[in-house]
Design a protein around this motif. Structure first.
Motif, mmCIF file in Angstrom:
data_model
loop_
_atom_site.group_PDB
_atom_site.id
_atom_site.type_symbol
_atom_site.label_atom_id
_atom_site.label_comp_id
_atom_site.label_asym_id
_atom_site.label_seq_id
_atom_site.Cartn_x
_atom_site.Cartn_y
_atom_site.Cartn_z
ATOM 1 N N ASN A 147 0.800 -1.228 0.000
ATOM 2 C CA ASN A 147 0.000 0.000 0.000
ATOM 3 C C ASN A 147 0.832 1.277 0.000
ATOM 4 O O ASN A 147 0.299 2.378 -0.161
ATOM 5 C CB ASN A 147 -0.970 0.010 1.185
ATOM 6 N N GLY A 148 2.148 1.145 0.219
ATOM 7 C CA GLY A 148 3.013 2.323 0.190
ATOM 8 C C GLY A 148 2.924 3.208 1.412
ATOM 9 O O GLY A 148 3.449 4.323 1.427
ATOM 10 N N ASP A 149 2.308 2.719 2.475
ATOM 11 C CA ASP A 149 2.122 3.523 3.688
ATOM 12 C C ASP A 149 3.328 3.363 4.606
ATOM 13 O O ASP A 149 3.279 2.639 5.606
ATOM 14 C CB ASP A 149 0.833 3.107 4.391
ATOM 15 N N LEU A 150 4.418 4.031 4.266
ATOM 16 C CA LEU A 150 5.646 3.974 5.061
ATOM 17 C C LEU A 150 6.118 5.397 5.334
ATOM 18 O O LEU A 150 6.759 6.024 4.487
ATOM 19 C CB LEU A 150 6.734 3.182 4.318
ATOM 20 N N PRO A 151 5.813 5.936 6.513
ATOM 21 C CA PRO A 151 6.142 7.333 6.812
ATOM 22 C C PRO A 151 7.642 7.622 6.741
ATOM 23 O O PRO A 151 8.487 6.752 7.010
ATOM 24 C CB PRO A 151 5.628 7.513 8.246
ATOM 25 N N ARG A 152 7.956 8.829 6.416
ATOM 26 C CA ARG A 152 9.340 9.269 6.261
ATOM 27 C C ARG A 152 10.107 9.258 7.594
ATOM 28 O O ARG A 152 11.330 9.156 7.615
ATOM 29 C CB ARG A 152 9.345 10.681 5.655
#
Length: 236
Positions: free
Chosen positions: A101-106
């Protein structure tokens, strides 16, 4: 196309040796259901894991684990890092993660410690991730879904010969179900978790050979009060 484009059609190098590393309770859990991380290993086993990391070209962990545990995923021993450099390698193995899902915070620790990082994701999530992680990690799209075979092919093209996979359970399940794991290093701690909502080493899947398939036992070792079992999933 770039040298590491998984869709380039270039001749692939031999895939990395894939080692799954996990610590579980006696009843097969890798954590309990509380907010605080359950430490299953002891100091000696944590040091063993650090050694295995230092012997690897890359370390992979799933996006769910990054969000829940926020690990740095490093080789902690200064001596082991120095030995890697002396052998002509980077001080730290390549750090790898996968996310659908690409939900990887910086702000996750993973991006801000160690050496190079690469993220494998879907075509749909790649653009968002490239914006989020600009300057922190390379983002590689593998298709409509995260393709673990493509991940291994791309890592091989980067010179990775030995990949250590540290979970979580969904990631271990995918490598085992797809017949991509070469070795399991299973550290069994003298604990019982017994919580239905707690995460497990593996989840239901159609594993190669079915329930009758017997893995080859490579070794048994005691590490303090932990027992380390080494299996070859493809062996018989």
């Amino acid at each position: 196309m770039t040298p590491h484009d998984p869709k380039s059609g270039a001749t692939m190098a031999e895939r990395p040796f894939v080692l799954l590393s996990v610590a579980t309770s006696i009843d097969g859990y890798i954590d309990d259901a509380s907010a605080e991380r359950l430490l299953l290993s002891n100091a000696a086993d944590f040091d063993r894991v650090d050694r295995v990391r230092a012997e690897s070209d890359a370390i992979l962990v799933g996006g769910n684990t990054l969000r829940s545990d926020n690990p740095r995923l490093l080789v902690n021993s200064e001596q082991r890092r120095a030995a890697r450099v002396a052998a002509g390698k980077p001080a730290y193995p390549l750090k790898v993660t996968v996310t659908a899902n690409g939900d990887l915070p910086r702000g996750l620790n993973f991006w801000h410690f160690g050496g190079e990082k690469v993220v494998y994701t879907t075509d749909a999530a790649a653009s968002k991730l490239r914006d989020t992680l600009d300057g922190l990690a390379e983002v590689v799209a593998t298709g409509e879904a995260v393709d673990f075979g493509t991940v291994l092919d791309d890592l091989a093209a980067r010179g990775v010969r030995r990949l250590m996979v540290e979970g979580g359970g969904r990631i271990h399940t995918q490598f085992l179900a797809q017949g991509l794991a070469d070795e399991i290093q299973l550290a069994v701690a003298p604990l019982l978790v017994g919580e239905a909502g707690a995460p497990r080493f593996v989840y239901p899947a159609a594993f190669p050979g079915g329930s009758a398939h017997r893995m080859a036992l490579l070794g048994v070792e005691t590490v303090g009060d932990v027992v380390l079992l080494r299996y070859a999933p493809k062996g018989s």
